[in-house]
Scaffold this motif. Structure first.
Motif, PDB file in Angstrom:
ATOM      1  N   GLU A   4       3.905  -5.801   4.312  1.00  0.00           N
ATOM      2  CA  GLU A   4       3.530  -4.441   3.943  1.00  0.00           C
ATOM      3  C   GLU A   4       4.765  -3.610   3.627  1.00  0.00           C
ATOM      4  O   GLU A   4       5.741  -3.643   4.380  1.00  0.00           O
TER       5      GLU A   4
ATOM      6  N   VAL B 119      -1.673  -4.001   0.267  1.00  0.00           N
ATOM      7  CA  VAL B 119      -2.546  -4.782   1.147  1.00  0.00           C
ATOM      8  C   VAL B 119      -3.834  -3.981   1.282  1.00  0.00           C
ATOM      9  O   VAL B 119      -3.925  -3.036   2.056  1.00  0.00           O
TER      10      VAL B 119
ATOM     11  N   SER C 272      -1.222  -7.687   8.993  1.00  0.00           N
ATOM     12  CA  SER C 272      -0.118  -7.284   8.127  1.00  0.00           C
ATOM     13  C   SER C 272       1.047  -6.856   8.993  1.00  0.00           C
ATOM     14  O   SER C 272       0.875  -6.533  10.168  1.00  0.00           O
TER      15      SER C 272
END
Lengths: 633, 317
Positions: free
Chosen positions: B236, B243, B253
């Motif tokens: 991320e 995402v 993430s």
């Protein structure tokens, strides 16, 4: 004292050899330039060891050059036995005797420092080699090369060569001013001090020669009103590539091809082109192919082992009908073979080394001058026929220097910009003309021309297909282009009479040697002629007709063929020289061959002797006779 | 994010805008369920989104299932030989830097037979979108081991299971001098794949994208039957690959600084869970064609002749 005796000569062959690193190469280049500027014709051949720094004072360390000088403007080959050898030590001299390249009664100049050297082994071998030379009929002049050079520089390894050039220029009655100008030019990239020292040494050598040589030579220059240039074949290829309009040279270093890319790297950017040194030979041709596909003119330059690696991509060029020019500067093989030495062993590989049936154009340059012009022809054929064109050169052309008429650059064709005008939406990537196989080349960026070219068999629209009919068609179309090209070729010129007892056929750099041998034989009344074949694929028209007018036909080649006298060899088992193989198949004529692999250029006298042998054997084809004899054994 | 109305306006108002059909050629002949279909569609969408003229795109490939992709694009295409797509692409870029180049390769094609070219193309940093469609097996030749086959994989050339551990291509690329863009995505994450290819398209330099996908015929078990339970982590970063919330069903993430090469090398070395997203990005690196082709301007004819004459002067006698 009376003045020196001046001997006028039509030509002479001089060899200069030193330990690797002592500068005989540079001395030779300088000497050759002085002679060229004075108007002599010349041909030079490098004598190079295979290592960068071989053990000094050994025959394996001998490095230098052979220079054939003549009053004529056009010297086309290496000549026969050398008349003068200038050796920096006796082992270098011995290496030339071992190479059997020197006339027994030649003049030998040698550095006298070894006669009194601290190392006894040197003193001994010096005495022995000189004795051998004198016994053979040679004349020896011992010169104080080391001692005189020491007066001017600390490191004589970096100075002797210039003193030696000075002496040679005096020996050949050249003008001191030309010598000084050449030396200044040779060292122009060095510091002022280096240049001054070099000029001083050359002058001192010259003065030494004037004062001490009892005999001096004079090879008068034939006057010419034409401007001349002197360069080696790789330089000619490189400048020729620029003149031919190439945009990109993609290569991977390999001897003896590399120096062409050095020259290009130096000058190409000024002309909008550049050299890409790829990660390997495969990538080198791949990059060239990609550039050509995208519409630019690309070349890749390599030598035998590199050619082998490039074969897969060669097949792709043939299959996708993408124009491409490959130069193969041949060297001795197989495998790594003789990297620095000459051979003509890649002919059949160039023709047939690709997977499947891959028709391509194969041409050979026969002189250094031709190295300059051949790429223009190769490029035009590649682009007009959408074909792979292989240009064969060899180590002899690559490193030798020749004097030739300066090319007229005003005749360089103007290059139009890339034509990206739209094409009809139904334009096909392989819109083959059914008779010639030719088709329009579509270039990325041309609206309407989108489509795929593929390594798979394909039809006119570029789509992959596997059926027998369209496979046959694809082969037919790619092959017919060769026949179409052959229609535009002329029968080769005959050197000598149109008919006779013996016809010699050569290809590539042996041309000048063969023609000189033919001239020698013809001067004695022999009915011998020769032909040089520039196009090996397609072969030029009219060969069969030409051959039929001679009692006997044989090729002269620098590749391997079995001798009739070898054990096991008969008419069925004999391996022929590569051109002989090709011509026998193409003409069904019983063509013999004189093919050998000495790792050096052939001498005219060798071919002359071979001519005599064949003429003595009579008018009947020698092979049949010999084969019959053999079977009778 | 553009509204539906804005998108419609864009489509109707921009004259000569290209449609998806402009990039479509013949019907793809890949197996049902093959991930290649998704990559093709994603590529066509990116071209459409950027309104690229099809004639200015060259799609280059080697040999293998994935390498058939140029045949299915209505652009210029060069379907070459096994492992050698990158030299061809380098040639195209050097010759005509105005052309866009897309390269598709398989895992064997790129990492094995084309390994040398792969490493050096990264070093050259040519401007091209390089997609490696990695299904961990040689499929077109009917199931032989690939450099990325998991340890123990049974194939026709390793009937008792592979002896070697798989290669990690990301780690290798992250170790190359001049690497400028590394990303990883998977065909079972279509929106992520779209975003990844888009990001790669926007990058100036060589965008190396590894795309995980399964071969439904010879390696159906790859990536946990096509990614259903395959452990992944989404990288991320606001300047990275978005995402979308829906992706988080497939894995967690974590923040990642893709501008930091050390961080990138650490992440690239992770194989379990597989990092998904933009691993490394250096938008500042010059491309090889900028460095080389860009400085070579062909002079006008008269200057050309004059310079050629100047070169010959050096050899005049």
């Amino acid at each position: 004292m009376n003045g020196p005796q001046i001997v006028r000569l039509p030509e002479h062959i001089v060899e200069i050899v030193s330990d690797a690193g002592e500068g005989a190469q540079k001395a030779a280049v300088s000497f050759a330039q002085v002679c060229a500027k004075a108007g002599n014709g010349l041909w030079t051949v490098e004598i190079i060891p295979s290592e960068i720094q071989p053990p000094p004072h050994t025959t394996g360390s001998a490095s230098g050059n052979r220079i054939r000088l003549a009053e004529r403007g056009n010297v086309t080959n290496v000549g026969n036995l050398a008349n003068v050898v200038f050796a920096f030590n006796e082992m270098a001299l011995l290496s030339r005797l071992q190479a059997e390249s020197v006339a027994p009664d030649a003049l030998f100049l040698i550095d006298d420092q070894w006669a009194t050297h601290d190392v006894e082994a040197y003193r001994k071998s010096y005495r022995e080699v000189l004795e051998q030379v004198r016994k053979g009929g040679g004349t020896v002049i011992e010169v104080p090369l080391e001692k005189e050079t020491q007066k001017h520089v600390d490191d004589t390894r970096r100075g002797k060569n210039m003193f030696a050039v000075g002496m040679l220029c005096a020996l050949y009655s050249k003008e001191l001013e030309i010598l000084r100008e050449v030396v200044r030019n040779v060292f122009k990239k060095k510091t002022r001090k280096v240049v001054d020292t070099a000029v001083k040494l050359a002058t001192a050598g010259y003065e030494y020669g004037l004062a001490n040589f009892e005999t001096r030579f004079e090879i008068p220059a034939l006057p010419t009103d034409k401007s001349m240039v002197a360069m080696n074949g790789n330089t000619a290829l490189a400048i020729g590539a620029v003149a031919a309009g190439f945009d990109l040279c993609s290569m991977y270093p390999i001897t003896p091809a590399t120096s062409a890319s050095h020259v290009l790297s130096d000058i190409f950017e000024d002309f909008g082109g550049f050299v890409h040194q790829a990660e390997d030979e495969i990538a080198a041709i791949g990059v060239a192919l990609g550039a050509s596909y995208a519409g630019k003119t690309a070349i890749t330059i390599t030598s035998g082992p590199g050619m082998a690696l490039k074969t897969e991509f060669q097949g792709l060029a043939v299959m996708t009908e993408t124009p491409l020019v490959i130069v193969d500067v041949q060297r001795g093989g197989p495998s790594t073979g003789l990297p620095t030495k000459i051979e003509q062993g890649d002919l059949l590989h160039s023709l047939y080394g690709t997977p499947g049936d891959a028709p391509k154009v194969v041409m050979a340059a026969s002189t250094i001058e031709e190295c300059y012009y051949i790429l223009s022809t190769a490029r035009k054929i590649a682009e007009e026929f959408r074909m792979l064109v292989i240009v064969l050169s060899d180590a002899n052309l690559a490193t030798g220097q020749q004097l030739f008429v300066r090319p007229d650059v005003s005749k360089t064709p103007r290059r139009p910009p890339l034509d990206l005008s739209p094409v009809a939406d139904d334009a096909l990537p392989y819109d083959w003309d059914p008779v010639t196989g030719l088709s329009q080349r579509l270039i990325p960026g041309q609206p309407g021309g989108m489509g795929v070219i593929t390594s798979l068999n394909h039809d006119r629209n570029g789509k992959a297909c596997y059926d027998s009919e369209r496979n046959q068609r694809g082969h037919q179309m790619r092959s017919r282009k060769l026949a179409a090209l052959q229609k535009s070729l002329q029968p080769p010129a005959i050197h000598g009479a149109e008919e006779g007892d013996l016809l010699l056929i050569g290809w590539g750099s042996t041309r000048g040697t063969i023609e000189e041998a033919v001239d020698m034989a013809r001067a004695e009344g022999s009915n011998v002629s020769s032909v040089n074949i520039q196009f090996l694929s397609p072969l030029p028209p009219g060969l069969k007709k030409i051959f039929s007018r001679f009692q006997k036909v044989m090729t002269v080649e620098l590749n391997y063929s079995d001798d009739w006298d070898d054990p096991l060899i008969n008419a069925e088992s004999r391996r022929y020289g590569q051109l002989a193989w090709l011509l026998r198949a193409a003409t069904l004529i019983d063509i013999d061959c004189y093919a050998k692999v000495p790792g050096r250029p052939l001498m005219p006298v060798e071919i002359y002797n071979e001519i005599q042998k064949h003429l003595e054997e009579g008018a009947k084809p020698g092979k049949e006779k010999t084969a019959a004899q053999k079977e009778g054994n | 994010m553009a509204t539906i109305i804005e998108e419609c306006l864009e489509e109707t108002c921009s004259m000569g805008a290209h449609t998806l059909e402009d990039y479509e050629s013949e019907m793809p002949r890949w197996c049902k369920g093959c991930g290649d279909h998704g990559v093709l569609a994603a590529l066509q969408r990116v071209l459409r989104k950027n309104n690229i003229d099809p004639e200015n795109v060259v799609s280059v490939s080697g040999i293998g299932c994935s390498s058939r992709l140029p045949h299915y694009m209505n652009t210029y295409g060069f379907h070459g030989i096994h492992g050698r797509a990158l030299p061809i692409s380098t040639g195209v870029r050097l010759a005509r830097p105005e052309l866009k180049v897309i390269v598709t390769m398989g895992d064997g094609d790129c990492f094995s037979i084309g390994g040398n070219h792969w490493l050096h193309a990264i070093r050259y940093n040519i401007d091209a979108v390089v997609l490696v469609l990695d299904n961990e097996v040689y499929a077109l030749t009917k199931m032989q081991v690939s450099p990325t086959s998991p340890e123990g994989t049974k194939t026709n050339t390793t009937p008792k299971g592979t002896y070697l551990r798989p290669m990690n291509p990301l780690s290798i690329v992250a170790g190359m001098t001049n690497v400028s863009f590394i990303a990883q995505s998977a065909t079972w994450l279509p929106s992520h794949l779209d975003e990844t290819i888009e990001k790669a398209w926007d990058h100036k330099g060589l965008s190396f994208v590894r795309i995980l996908q399964r071969c439904p015929v010879f390696m159906p078990s790859a990536f946990g039957e096509g990614g259903l339970n395959y452990p992944v982590t989404f990288l991320e970063n606001e300047s990275g690959i978005p995402v979308h919330p829906g992706l988080l069903k497939r894995g967690p993430s974590k923040p990642h600084n893709h501008f930091d090469l050390n961080d990138a090398q650490r992440v690239a070395a992770t194989v379990d869970p597989a990092p998904m997203g933009l691993i490394y990005h250096n938008p500042e690196l010059p491309t090889y064609e900028e460095i080389r082709a860009g400085r070579c301007k062909r002079p006008d004819h008269e200057t050309f002749i004059k310079r050629l004459d100047g070169v010959l002067d050096r050899f005049a006698v």
